[in-house]
Design a protein around this motif. Sequence first.
Motif: not given
Length: 132
Positions: A51-52, A60, A56-58, A62-64
């Motif tokens: 994912w990272m 992140w 998704e670029k930093s 959506t990941l959070t």
Amino acid sequence: MTHAPKLRHPAFEKAQAERAASVQLRVADWITKFAGSMNFVYLHAVGFAVWMIVIEKSPWPTLTLVVSLEAIFLSTFVMIGQNRQADFQQAKADHDFREQELELKTNTELTRAIHVMTAELHRRLVEDQDQK
């Protein structure tokens, strides 16, 4: 060679039967078991890395969000497991208490019966000594 069947605590047997009867509890058990395994850790490490790096670029965002939601659900499954474990422990303690109380009552009755028999035996021996 035959093996004796495993003796299980009645509270454990009841808890197992309840688990088997409920689809929700079986699903919760499976999720909790999987979430507590190294396969879960490996899957997440790979998933987060992909994912990272790829998706998704930093930083992140959506990941959070996904990780936060997952933590909410996983903590709920942990609490479900703890509540069920507490219920099992209470059922076991209640069963053990009832059995111990029954054993104490039986032992007390036996002790009283032995006392009565001993007193009667003593009385008869004393009478036999007096008659001689």
